[in-house]
Design an enzyme around this catalytic site. Structure first.
Site, short mmCIF file in Angstrom:
data_model
loop_
_atom_site.label_atom_id
_atom_site.label_comp_id
_atom_site.label_asym_id
_atom_site.label_seq_id
_atom_site.Cartn_x
_atom_site.Cartn_y
_atom_site.Cartn_z
CE1 TYR A 1 0.31 2.04 4.18
CE2 TYR A 1 0.94 -0.25 4.49
CZ TYR A 1 0.92 1.07 4.92
OH TYR A 1 1.53 1.40 6.11
CB CYS A 2 1.38 4.13 -1.68
SG CYS A 2 0.12 4.24 -2.96
N GLY A 3 -0.14 5.88 -0.06
CA GLY A 3 -1.13 6.82 0.47
C GLY A 3 -2.50 6.67 -0.17
#
Length: 179
Positions: free
Chosen positions: A61-63
């Site tokens: 995941y990222c932002g």
């Protein structure tokens, strides 16, 4: 690589069938993260990363999900048997009311770049006014850099700033996921 919802990701993490990787910067990771996530910035993804998962599935995941999607090929090249991406990233995880850890509230990388660029433009314009109009060449160079970063998504200044000591996290040390 498949997209999964935050609830599906949490279920996999709780039952122990998956490991979680955060592909954001060390500063972003320090500010907020999903509990149990291992920091592995997008520019550090490599095939040896799969050793952290063993026979488990990998969740990234990222932002917002965009950075993870942009690094899809690098994630696939890490050699996991099965990989997932949290649809909507940390933002969707938070909106779902799921827990988030964080240690400090430093400035995110984008704001740091904006501060540096703003100061550089201000300084070069003042120098052009007070010293020599040749300093306008530096102002034009800064503008060209911003334009290029906007078109390509690559920002050399962001890379340099991310490597500054105040943006380093303890997991950046050798032996951690980013090694």
């Amino acid at each position: 690589m498949q997209n999964i919802s935050p609830a599906e990701a949490r279920a996999k993490l709780e039952n122990g069938s998956a490991v979680l990787f955060d592909v954001r910067s060390a500063t972003e990771y320090a500010q907020s993260r999903i509990p149990g996530a291992t920091l592995c910035p997008a520019d550090s993804l490599n095939p040896s990363l799969s050793r952290y998962a063993g026979d488990k599935e990998a969740i990234f995941y990222c932002g917002s999900g965009r950075r993870t999607e942009l690094n899809r090929d690098s994630i696939v090249a890490c050699g996991f048997d099965k990989t997932f991406v949290i649809d909507g990233g940390l933002g969707a995880w938070s909106k779902a009311g799921l827990p988030i850890d964080g240690t400090h509230g430093g400035l995110d990388l984008q704001r740091q770049v904006q501060i540096v660029v703003g100061l550089l433009v201000l300084a070069t314009v003042l120098l052009a006014y007070l010293v020599s109009t040749y300093f306008l060449i530096a102002t034009a160079f800064i503008g060209a850099g911003l334009f290029t970063a906007g078109l390509t998504g690559f920002c050399g200044m962001a890379i340099l700033i991310s490597r500054m000591p105040w943006n380093r996290h303890r997991s950046d040390r050798p032996g951690m996921a980013t090694a």
